[in-house]
Design a protein around this motif. Structure first.
Motif, PDB file in Angstrom:
ATOM      1  N   ALA A  89       0.826  -1.208   0.000  1.00 57.05           N
ATOM      2  CA  ALA A  89       0.000   0.000   0.000  1.00 57.05           C
ATOM      3  C   ALA A  89       0.863   1.262   0.000  1.00 57.05           C
ATOM      4  O   ALA A  89       0.329   2.371   0.063  1.00 57.05           O
ATOM      5  N   LYS A 239       3.768  -0.148  -9.534  1.00 55.13           N
ATOM      6  CA  LYS A 239       2.955  -1.347  -9.730  1.00 55.13           C
ATOM      7  C   LYS A 239       3.792  -2.486 -10.309  1.00 55.13           C
ATOM      8  O   LYS A 239       3.543  -3.668  -9.999  1.00 55.13           O
ATOM      9  N   ASP A 250      -2.681  -5.980  -9.364  1.00 52.94           N
ATOM     10  CA  ASP A 250      -3.598  -5.173  -8.554  1.00 52.94           C
ATOM     11  C   ASP A 250      -3.300  -5.298  -7.064  1.00 52.94           C
ATOM     12  O   ASP A 250      -4.188  -5.155  -6.233  1.00 52.94           O
ATOM     13  N   TYR A 252      -1.740  -3.322  -5.023  1.00 53.95           N
ATOM     14  CA  TYR A 252      -2.028  -2.072  -4.293  1.00 53.95           C
ATOM     15  C   TYR A 252      -3.523  -1.943  -4.028  1.00 53.95           C
ATOM     16  O   TYR A 252      -3.954  -1.678  -2.902  1.00 53.95           O
ATOM     17  N   GLU A 253      -4.333  -2.143  -5.068  1.00 49.54           N
ATOM     18  CA  GLU A 253      -5.780  -2.006  -4.924  1.00 49.54           C
ATOM     19  C   GLU A 253      -6.338  -3.078  -3.996  1.00 49.54           C
ATOM     20  O   GLU A 253      -7.259  -2.812  -3.203  1.00 49.54           O
ATOM     21  N   THR A 254      -5.768  -4.286  -4.055  1.00 47.16           N
ATOM     22  CA  THR A 254      -6.262  -5.390  -3.228  1.00 47.16           C
ATOM     23  C   THR A 254      -6.093  -5.098  -1.751  1.00 47.16           C
ATOM     24  O   THR A 254      -7.024  -5.256  -0.954  1.00 47.16           O
ATOM     25  N   GLN A 256      -5.541  -2.179  -0.304  1.00 45.25           N
ATOM     26  CA  GLN A 256      -6.288  -0.984   0.080  1.00 45.25           C
ATOM     27  C   GLN A 256      -7.745  -1.333   0.373  1.00 45.25           C
ATOM     28  O   GLN A 256      -8.331  -0.862   1.347  1.00 45.25           O
ATOM     29  N   GLN A 257      -8.332  -2.176  -0.478  1.00 47.70           N
ATOM     30  CA  GLN A 257      -9.726  -2.552  -0.296  1.00 47.70           C
ATOM     31  C   GLN A 257      -9.899  -3.511   0.873  1.00 47.70           C
ATOM     32  O   GLN A 257     -10.802  -3.369   1.701  1.00 47.70           O
ATOM     33  N   GLN A 262     -10.552   1.099   1.303  1.00 44.83           N
ATOM     34  CA  GLN A 262     -10.421   2.225   0.385  1.00 44.83           C
ATOM     35  C   GLN A 262     -10.435   1.743  -1.057  1.00 44.83           C
ATOM     36  O   GLN A 262     -10.044   0.627  -1.357  1.00 44.83           O
ATOM     37  N   GLY A 263     -10.879   2.602  -1.932  1.00 44.26           N
ATOM     38  CA  GLY A 263     -10.968   2.284  -3.342  1.00 44.26           C
ATOM     39  C   GLY A 263     -12.111   3.064  -3.961  1.00 44.26           C
ATOM     40  O   GLY A 263     -13.184   3.173  -3.368  1.00 44.26           O
ATOM     41  N   GLY A 264     -11.869   3.615  -5.127  1.00 45.26           N
ATOM     42  CA  GLY A 264     -12.896   4.426  -5.768  1.00 45.26           C
ATOM     43  C   GLY A 264     -12.962   5.825  -5.166  1.00 45.26           C
ATOM     44  O   GLY A 264     -12.259   6.164  -4.217  1.00 45.26           O
ATOM     45  N   ALA A 350     -10.103  10.648  -2.339  1.00 41.17           N
ATOM     46  CA  ALA A 350      -9.574   9.279  -2.295  1.00 41.17           C
ATOM     47  C   ALA A 350      -9.917   8.558  -1.000  1.00 41.17           C
ATOM     48  O   ALA A 350      -9.921   7.335  -0.948  1.00 41.17           O
TER      49      ALA A 350
END
Length: 402
Positions: A89, A239, A250, A252-254, A256-257, A262-264, A350
């Motif tokens: 993250a 990335k 993904d 980072y996104e994984t 964070q969520q 967080q996300g979107g 964010a």
């Protein structure tokens, strides 16, 4: 050799004001740390690496030492929630710089402090150049405000805030000099250091409308678009490193969520209200008697938000007045204006309920426009910033802020 001596003296003299500003910034922060007394009566050792280490600092150091990793928390910690753990993250620009400096033989912790402090000195030096490198009341007060800038306590911590801010200032220098390479390089470093660095991409895209004035319109748009694209490659580099370590594009996104929810995009005013009401005072409440400074600093994030809003509005108002009076802003002022507004709003779009105050420290770039303010505005702004710096600093050294 004789004709070169005056140039060398001028060069050294030009570094004196930013060097003094850097020393004062450290002196003020040391005094705040000295007065932040823990519940057991011990004082914070500001000059130790431990005093600069807060929460996310451990993740940045782990990236510098061993690189990225991501795993299910339950695989290592039996009683942990069923979420993802790891350090994906956090972006690589700062920890990779720490790794390079540590090759000199310094410990990773010491190298992290060196990178941070040298970045802060660089911030003052580049800002001084953007101010014209001439000491006046306006430029002197601007540097003074920089020493106690809102959220500036994180410019001394083991965080990428100072390095990312320096990169944004270098990006502005590139635009002012008409140097596509410098602007693109500054943007790349900014985006590779911190998610807020993405503001450089937006500003560089818009630079087609206020920079590169010596070029034809197609060339302007080409320089703006290509420099923004190179700046965005800082995120791709991050990335790629994460993918190399985890086999997940993904990652980072994984995390964070999964771990932080967080996300979107968020509703910014809702996020702002949540940030304002966050109960930091419940995080640090030892049984021992708390000194007045620490006791009254535990809600300093609220006055911090008001001060940050005021700073952004003052920058906007200053730009508006200059546009009315002079019908123009110079290239550096346009860039600083766009970056300041972007940096203020991005954390709330964010979702940064517990970190917006350090993200906002990158509004330091707005000092490019502060020199245009009346002394009647600069002096009160300096006073409010200094008072708030003391309280947020005490909150930091009390161990409350992440």
């Amino acid at each position: 050799m004789e004709p070169n001596r005056p140039e060398r003296r001028d060069w050294r003299r030009g570094l004196l004001p930013p060097a003094v500003a850097w020393l004062i910034a450290n002196l003020v922060t040391w005094l705040v740390a000295k007065e932040s007394v823990a519940g057991d009566g011990s004082k914070v050792a500001y000059w130790s690496t431990a005093a600069r280490h807060r929460w996310d600092s451990g993740h940045y150091l782990s990236i510098a030492k061993t690189g990225y990793e991501m795993f299910w928390c339950r695989d290592r910690y039996a009683n942990f929630p069923d979420v993802m753990c790891g350090n994906v993250a956090w972006f690589p620009g700062y920890p990779m710089s720490v790794r390079v400096v540590s090759a000199s033989g310094l410990s990773y912790e010491t190298a992290a402090v060196v990178v941070t402090e040298m970045s802060l000195f660089g911030m003052f030096a580049v800002l001084w150049w953007l101010l014209g490198a001439r000491l006046t009341w306006a430029t002197g007060l601007t540097l003074a405000i920089g020493t106690v800038f809102p959220g500036g306590i994180y410019l001394h911590a083991m965080f990428p805030i100072a390095t990312a801010t320096l990169a944004l200032l270098v990006c502005i220098v590139g635009l002012r000099r008409g140097s596509w390479g410098i602007a693109a390089a500054g943007g790349f470093v900014a985006t590779s250091c911190h998610p807020v660095g993405a503001v450089a991409v937006g500003m560089l895209i818009l630079s087609a409308f206020f920079a590169w004035q010596r070029d034809t319109r197609p060339i302007r748009f080409a320089k703006a678009g290509s420099s923004a694209a190179i700046a965005g490659c800082g995120v791709l580099w991050a990335k790629w490193l994460m993918w190399q370590a985890t086999s997940h594009w993904d990652a980072y996104e994984t995390i964070q969520q999964s771990s932080y929810g967080q996300g979107g995009l968020r509703q910014p005013f809702d996020e702002m209200r949540m940030a304002y009401g966050f109960p930091f005072s419940d995080w640090y409440r030892p049984k021992a008697h708390l000194p007045w400074l620490v006791e009254h600093s535990l809600a300093a994030h609220r006055t911090q938000l008001w001060l940050n809003i005021a700073f952004m509005l003052l920058v906007l108002a200053t730009a508006a007045v200059r546009l009315v009076r002079n019908r123009r802003l110079d290239v550096a002022e346009w860039a600083a204006l766009i970056l300041t507004v972007e940096i203020f709003w991005l954390p709330f779009f964010a979702g940064a309920e517990m970190s917006w105050y350090r993200n906002h420290a990158q509004m330091f770039v707005g000092l490019v426009l502060v020199r245009r303010m009346s002394r009647w505005i600069q002096v009160p702004l300096l006073m409010f910033c200094a008072i708030q710096y003391v309280f947020l600093g005490a909150m930091f050294f009390a161990g409350v802020l992440v």
